[in-house]
Design an enzyme around this catalytic site. Structure first.
Site, PDB file in Angstrom:
ATOM      1  N   GLU A 157      -2.828   4.396  36.438  1.00 17.84           N
ATOM      2  CA  GLU A 157      -2.532   5.694  37.050  1.00 17.84           C
ATOM      3  C   GLU A 157      -3.280   6.814  36.334  1.00 17.84           C
ATOM      4  O   GLU A 157      -3.798   7.738  36.965  1.00 17.84           O
ATOM      5  CB  GLU A 157      -1.020   5.959  37.021  1.00 17.84           C
ATOM      6  CG  GLU A 157      -0.282   5.142  38.053  1.00 17.84           C
ATOM      7  CD  GLU A 157       1.235   5.188  37.867  1.00 17.84           C
ATOM      8  OE1 GLU A 157       1.928   5.393  38.857  1.00 17.84           O
ATOM      9  OE2 GLU A 157       1.704   5.031  36.721  1.00 17.84           O
TER      10      GLU A 157
ATOM     11  N   GLU B 123       3.269   9.659   2.516  1.00 15.87           N
ATOM     12  CA  GLU B 123       2.533   9.180   3.685  1.00 15.87           C
ATOM     13  C   GLU B 123       1.442   8.208   3.252  1.00 15.87           C
ATOM     14  O   GLU B 123       0.913   8.312   2.143  1.00 15.87           O
ATOM     15  CB  GLU B 123       1.915  10.350   4.457  1.00 15.87           C
ATOM     16  CG  GLU B 123       0.787  11.035   3.714  1.00 15.87           C
ATOM     17  CD  GLU B 123       0.099  12.129   4.523  1.00 15.87           C
ATOM     18  OE1 GLU B 123       0.572  13.267   4.467  1.00 15.87           O
ATOM     19  OE2 GLU B 123      -0.903  11.838   5.185  1.00 15.87           O
TER      20      GLU B 123
ATOM     21  N   LYS C  31      -2.129   6.839   2.713  1.00 16.83           N
ATOM     22  CA  LYS C  31      -3.414   7.533   2.590  1.00 16.83           C
ATOM     23  C   LYS C  31      -4.468   6.710   3.314  1.00 16.83           C
ATOM     24  O   LYS C  31      -4.846   5.625   2.859  1.00 16.83           O
ATOM     25  CB  LYS C  31      -3.784   7.717   1.126  1.00 16.83           C
ATOM     26  CG  LYS C  31      -5.084   8.476   0.940  1.00 16.83           C
ATOM     27  CD  LYS C  31      -5.277   8.867  -0.508  1.00 16.83           C
ATOM     28  CE  LYS C  31      -6.572   9.641  -0.703  1.00 16.83           C
ATOM     29  NZ  LYS C  31      -7.761   8.842  -0.399  1.00 16.83           N
TER      30      LYS C  31
ATOM     31  N   ASP D 242      -7.914   5.336   4.766  1.00 17.75           N
ATOM     32  CA  ASP D 242      -9.269   5.225   4.262  1.00 17.75           C
ATOM     33  C   ASP D 242     -10.194   5.524   5.441  1.00 17.75           C
ATOM     34  O   ASP D 242     -10.692   4.623   6.096  1.00 17.75           O
ATOM     35  CB  ASP D 242      -9.475   3.796   3.749  1.00 17.75           C
ATOM     36  CG  ASP D 242     -10.505   3.740   2.655  1.00 17.75           C
ATOM     37  OD1 ASP D 242     -11.043   4.805   2.303  1.00 17.75           O
ATOM     38  OD2 ASP D 242     -10.763   2.637   2.164  1.00 17.75           O
TER      39      ASP D 242
ATOM     40  N   TYR E 122      -2.547  15.399   9.238  1.00 18.56           N
ATOM     41  CA  TYR E 122      -1.691  15.463   8.049  1.00 18.56           C
ATOM     42  C   TYR E 122      -1.445  16.873   7.542  1.00 18.56           C
ATOM     43  O   TYR E 122      -0.728  17.053   6.555  1.00 18.56           O
ATOM     44  CB  TYR E 122      -2.221  14.567   6.934  1.00 18.56           C
ATOM     45  CG  TYR E 122      -3.608  14.911   6.408  1.00 18.56           C
ATOM     46  CD1 TYR E 122      -3.856  16.073   5.696  1.00 18.56           C
ATOM     47  CD2 TYR E 122      -4.675  14.034   6.626  1.00 18.56           C
ATOM     48  CE1 TYR E 122      -5.112  16.374   5.212  1.00 18.56           C
ATOM     49  CE2 TYR E 122      -5.938  14.314   6.148  1.00 18.56           C
ATOM     50  CZ  TYR E 122      -6.160  15.489   5.443  1.00 18.56           C
ATOM     51  OH  TYR E 122      -7.407  15.780   4.973  1.00 18.56           O
TER      52      TYR E 122
ATOM     53  N   LYS F 144       3.498  14.678  -1.380  1.00 13.56           N
ATOM     54  CA  LYS F 144       3.366  16.136  -1.348  1.00 13.56           C
ATOM     55  C   LYS F 144       4.731  16.774  -1.539  1.00 13.56           C
ATOM     56  O   LYS F 144       5.705  16.324  -0.928  1.00 13.56           O
ATOM     57  CB  LYS F 144       2.808  16.596   0.011  1.00 13.56           C
ATOM     58  CG  LYS F 144       1.367  16.189   0.239  1.00 13.56           C
ATOM     59  CD  LYS F 144       0.853  16.669   1.590  1.00 13.56           C
ATOM     60  CE  LYS F 144      -0.617  16.276   1.717  1.00 13.56           C
ATOM     61  NZ  LYS F 144      -1.145  16.503   3.065  1.00 13.56           N
TER      62      LYS F 144
ATOM     63  N   LYS G 243      -3.051   5.578  -5.915  1.00 20.45           N
ATOM     64  CA  LYS G 243      -4.002   4.611  -5.355  1.00 20.45           C
ATOM     65  C   LYS G 243      -3.502   3.177  -5.493  1.00 20.45           C
ATOM     66  O   LYS G 243      -2.870   2.815  -6.477  1.00 20.45           O
ATOM     67  CB  LYS G 243      -5.358   4.742  -6.076  1.00 20.45           C
ATOM     68  CG  LYS G 243      -5.991   6.111  -5.936  1.00 20.45           C
ATOM     69  CD  LYS G 243      -6.304   6.489  -4.512  1.00 20.45           C
ATOM     70  CE  LYS G 243      -7.656   6.095  -4.024  1.00 20.45           C
ATOM     71  NZ  LYS G 243      -8.832   6.733  -4.495  1.00 20.45           N
TER      72      LYS G 243
ATOM     73  N   CYS H 263     -25.858 -33.826   3.740  1.00 16.11           N
ATOM     74  CA  CYS H 263     -24.506 -33.550   3.273  1.00 16.11           C
ATOM     75  C   CYS H 263     -24.423 -33.777   1.769  1.00 16.11           C
ATOM     76  O   CYS H 263     -24.786 -34.849   1.279  1.00 16.11           O
ATOM     77  CB  CYS H 263     -23.513 -34.447   4.004  1.00 16.11           C
ATOM     78  SG  CYS H 263     -21.846 -34.331   3.349  1.00 16.11           S
TER      79      CYS H 263
ATOM     80  N   CYS I 179     -21.883 -37.050   1.398  1.00  7.67           N
ATOM     81  CA  CYS I 179     -22.182 -38.404   1.863  1.00  7.67           C
ATOM     82  C   CYS I 179     -23.671 -38.613   2.164  1.00  7.67           C
ATOM     83  O   CYS I 179     -24.081 -39.733   2.470  1.00  7.67           O
ATOM     84  CB  CYS I 179     -21.340 -38.760   3.086  1.00  7.67           C
ATOM     85  SG  CYS I 179     -21.847 -37.894   4.578  1.00  7.67           S
TER      86      CYS I 179
ATOM     87  N   CYS J 286     -22.018 -31.725   8.855  1.00  8.21           N
ATOM     88  CA  CYS J 286     -22.391 -33.044   8.361  1.00  8.21           C
ATOM     89  C   CYS J 286     -22.166 -34.016   9.505  1.00  8.21           C
ATOM     90  O   CYS J 286     -21.114 -34.020  10.142  1.00  8.21           O
ATOM     91  CB  CYS J 286     -21.507 -33.410   7.176  1.00  8.21           C
ATOM     92  SG  CYS J 286     -21.447 -35.183   6.867  1.00  8.21           S
TER      93      CYS J 286
ATOM     94  N   CYS K 213     -17.868 -39.770   6.011  1.00  2.00           N
ATOM     95  CA  CYS K 213     -18.000 -38.766   4.953  1.00  2.00           C
ATOM     96  C   CYS K 213     -16.666 -38.594   4.227  1.00  2.00           C
ATOM     97  O   CYS K 213     -15.653 -38.233   4.837  1.00  2.00           O
ATOM     98  CB  CYS K 213     -18.448 -37.435   5.560  1.00  2.00           C
ATOM     99  SG  CYS K 213     -18.532 -36.110   4.345  1.00  2.00           S
TER     100      CYS K 213
HETATM  101  O1  JCF Z   1      -4.892  10.116   4.670  1.00  3.88           O
HETATM  102  C1  JCF Z   1      -5.616  10.759   3.939  1.00  3.88           C
HETATM  103  N1  JCF Z   1      -6.753  10.255   3.552  1.00  3.88           N
HETATM  104  C2  JCF Z   1      -5.191  12.103   3.445  1.00  3.88           C
HETATM  105  C3  JCF Z   1      -6.085  12.913   2.756  1.00  3.88           C
HETATM  106  C4  JCF Z   1      -3.891  12.530   3.685  1.00  3.88           C
HETATM  107  C5  JCF Z   1      -3.477  13.747   3.236  1.00  3.88           C
HETATM  108  O2  JCF Z   1      -2.232  14.158   3.468  1.00  3.88           O
HETATM  109  C6  JCF Z   1      -4.364  14.609   2.536  1.00  3.88           C
HETATM  110  C7  JCF Z   1      -5.678  14.184   2.306  1.00  3.88           C
HETATM  111  C8  JCF Z   1      -6.543  15.030   1.605  1.00  3.88           C
HETATM  112  C9  JCF Z   1      -6.079  16.262   1.183  1.00  3.88           C
HETATM  113  N2  JCF Z   1      -3.920  15.843   2.109  1.00  3.88           N
HETATM  114  C10 JCF Z   1      -4.771  16.639   1.441  1.00  3.88           C
HETATM  115  C11 JCF Z   1      -4.259  17.931   0.984  1.00  3.88           C
END
Ligand code: JCF
Length: 688
Positions: free
Chosen positions: A49, A128, A130, A132, A240, A305, A329, A423, A426, A441, A447
């Site tokens: 839709e 939350e 983070k 990448d 964010y 935060k 990290k 191989c 064998c 092989c 084998c």
């Molecule tokens: O998810 C993130 N990579 C991420 C980066 C999330 C956040 O709340 C961030 C950030 C980078 C700076 N907050 C700030 C202030």
């Protein structure tokens, strides 16, 4: 707004003013449905839709190009390429985050800011994941997206407006009536793991270069001067925060800012939570570390935060990072190390796999000294040589991979990797079959490697589950000539085993009892144990459910086999081939003569499959049975067992330690059974 009220096709004889009204109506409707879909995860209409509305809008815009609005939902397809990205200044600098690598460093962070604030009570933090991905700032004027920019050096970034407009989950127009005249929204653009896999598979199929990881793929996609390329990439965003804003009453808490972002139409990570104190942050870390691998996107840590915005303001910044936030990290999933050598292993189906021997390196939380190189094509694609410095990636439980060679560090004496023609076990010729990337092989059961692997698979936990019959023992049994095929296992006596390495009388007796116990099995396990090519656990279960007896399965034609859900021509071919070989039939016969047996499984299409058509999800760790057992029992009752909770889920079994899946189920209003309830159900059905 109601799609049913729209005609199937638009009348030819629209006046311009009717067209204007209709375009505005369709635009509103599409913005609204984007909001329902991406921000609320709760669509009101089907994808079909939605597509119909979009096509109607596009049709009108083609007929009346001058009526096309600046925020038209039709722009997701991209526009003509740019020659370069313009530099743009952020209205408010984009910050980076300080890192913490241990709980202690997080405690220090908490203590530091409470001292600075003279705050004796616990402080609440928003936690939350983070992501990448790639940070962006999105500028909205009167609610309309006018600019998207990369972080750059934090003060100025690159104007990637044309690219961000193609990302479906970025609202082109903010929803609701608390929209400020000017606002910068900050978020992280990412590519899902599933999207990344699909993109890379397509790239490989067409001989193009693939991406190293989802983050590089997201960054590369945003760096395209041709936004039509970006449009074809599976990108998404989680918002964010808010940068600069005008005439917008700042809420009292960061958590409320996130709610506001969601009501404007942004996806906000559903795993965001408020922790009442720093211990809550530690608990969040533990939970997220557990579910990290099951997420559909890469995260490299957690952001904490300070929730109270007045306190954030008092804390302010140091250099380019706020004092009120920190990134905890996770252990890195990619590290560089040296490739020392390559060995070639022969698997159950004869596939010869190059295995990289690495200088040990700590990655993804463990020390890694081996990685797979997959096949000859992969070696060629990576252009990897012995002696090279390589980037190793280990994400979750997957086998470590070499994702890239650091070319600048190649030593002068780096040696090319030569794929063997015979191989290594064998000596039979190694062949490539029918365009497959794998080299095999050609020795078959001549084998020793293939025989060993077939037996290891047969005895494994999800197959016949023969306790104590591990790889080392199987190797000895095959090398000593005591076992040639799986059919020989059940003739073993303790006397055969005693005297083998680490085999005293007691362990030998245990292995013999385990062999005896393994004879009572299920048809699905037995089929899986046979090691038929392409027949994994799920396919074996589907075949068992469908055919009920092995006789029916063994005589089924390829056409019959393809009637089973998820069985295509390839699987059908391998199953047919397996049961056409006299050797295989003899092995099956011998195993059954030696007492391997199973009860008739309940056919999934019979009336007694009380969970037929249902989708169940298991979470937490059951105390009364293993996850595999629980899954088998649900499948015997006709249910499908899925790995994650979605709107399609019928019921979630929540055992102790259940985490985010349980939360999601509760959020979606899905039925939840605890372990007692689940056990009671199995009792009722005679499965316990
Ligand atoms: O998810 C993130 N990579 C991420 C980066 C999330 C956040 O709340 C961030 C950030 C980078 C700076 N907050 C700030 C202030």
């Amino acid at each position: 707004m109601c799609p049913e009220s729209l005609p199937e096709s638009l009348p030819e004889s629209f006046s311009e003013s009717e067209a204007r009204t209709e375009i505005e109506r369709l635009t509103q409707a599409l913005h609204h449905h984007n909001y329902r879909y991406y921000a609320l995860d709760d669509p009101e209409i089907t994808d079909q839709e939605y597509d119909r509305l979009l096509r109607q809008l596009q049709e009108l815009e083609t007929r009346y190009p001058h009526l096309k609005s600046a925020d038209s939902p039709s722009q997701r397809v991209g526009v003509e390429p740019l020659s370069s990205f313009a530099e743009v200044a952020h209205l408010q600098p984009m910050l980076s985050l300080d890192n913490a690598f241990s709980d202690d460093e997080v405690s220090d962070f908490d203590r530091r800011i409470r001292e600075r604030l003279n705050w004796r009570e616990p402080l609440a933090y928003v936690c939350e994941p983070k992501l990448d991905g790639v940070a962006v700032s999105l500028l909205y004027e009167q609610g309309v997206l006018v600019r998207g920019a990369t972080r750059g050096d934090g003060r100025t970034g690159e104007d990637i407006s044309a690219n961000v407009r193609t990302i479906a989950s970025i609202p082109l127009r903010l929803q609701g009536d608390s929209v400020p005249p000017l606002v910068e929204v900050r978020g992280e653009i990412y590519m899902s793991r599933a999207g990344f896999e699909a993109l890379n598979n397509a790239a490989r199929d067409s001989g193009e270069k693939s991406f190293v990881n989802p983050r590089n793929a997201a960054a590369g996609s945003l760096r395209q001067l041709d936004s039509r390329i970006t449009a074809a990439r599976p990108l998404a965003i989680f918002a964010y925060g808010v940068g600069f804003s005008e005439d917008w009453p700042l809420p009292a808490e960061h958590y409320l800012v996130l709610q506001q972002l969601r009501s404007w139409g942004f996806p906000v990570n559903p795993l965001v939570e408020v922790a009442e104190d720093i211990d809550g942050c530690f608990a969040y870390y533990q939970r997220l570390a557990q579910s990290r691998d099951s997420l559909d996107y890469d995260i490299d840590g957690i952001v904490y935060k300070v929730n109270d915005l007045a306190l954030q303001k008092r804390l302010g910044f140091v250099a380019r990072a706020p004092r009120w936030a920190i990134a905890r990290k996770f252990p890195a999933q990619e590290m560089s190390t040296r490739l020392l050598d390559v060995e070639f292993q022969v698997g159950r189906t004869g596939a010869v796999t190059p295995v990289a021997r690495l200088e040990p390196v700590f990655v993804g939380g463990v020390t890694v000294s081996n990685a797979t190189l997959h096949n000859r094509d992969e070696i060629e694609r990576l252009d990897v040589r012995i002696g090279d410095t390589v980037i190793v990636r280990r994400a979750g439980d997957v086998i470590p991979q070499i994702v890239k060679v650091v070319e600048t560090e190649r030593p002068a004496d780096a040696r090319p990797i030569v794929f063997p023609e015979h191989c290594p076990v064998c000596g039979s010729p190694v062949e490539s079959v029918g365009g497959e990337a794998a080299m095999r092989c050609s020795g078959g059961l001549v084998c020793g490697a293939q025989r060993k692997q077939a037996i290891i698979h047969f005895a494994s936990r999800k197959a016949m589950d023969i306790d104590g019959l591990g790889e080392k023992l199987i190797e000895q049994l095959v090398d000593a000539g005591l076992v040639h095929s799986v059919a020989d296992l059940y003739s073993l006596e303790s006397a055969d085993l005693v005297g083998l390495e680490r085999m005293a009388q007691k362990s030998a007796d245990n292995v013999v009892s385990a062999l005896e116990a393994s004879k009572a099995t299920t048809l699905a396990r037995f089929l899986y144990a046979l090691g038929i090519r392409e027949v994994g656990e799920a396919t074996a279960q589907a075949l068992a459910n469908h055919f009920i007896t092995i006789e029916k399965l063994a005589t089924a034609s390829e056409e019959d086999l393809q009637q089973v859900a998820d069985v295509g021509p390839v699987v059908a071919h391998f199953v047919r081939e397996f049961f056409s070989a006299e050797d295989n039939l003899a092995i099956v016969r011998q195993l059954r003569e030696q007492g391997v047996h199973w009860p008739d499984p309940v056919a999934s299409d019979s009336g007694s499959a009380i969970l037929k058509g249902q989708v169940w999800v298991l979470t937490g760790s059951l105390e009364t049975m293993s996850r595999t057992e629980a899954k088998e029992k649900l499948q015997q009752l006709g249910a499908k067992v899925a790995g994650s909770v979605s709107a399609k889920t019928t019921c979630v079994v929540a055992a102790p330690g259940a985490g985010s899946k349980l939360n999601k189920a509760t959020e979606l209003g899905i039925e939840v059974l605890d372990e007692d309830g689940f056990v009671a159900l199995l009792h009722e059905q005679g499965l316990l």
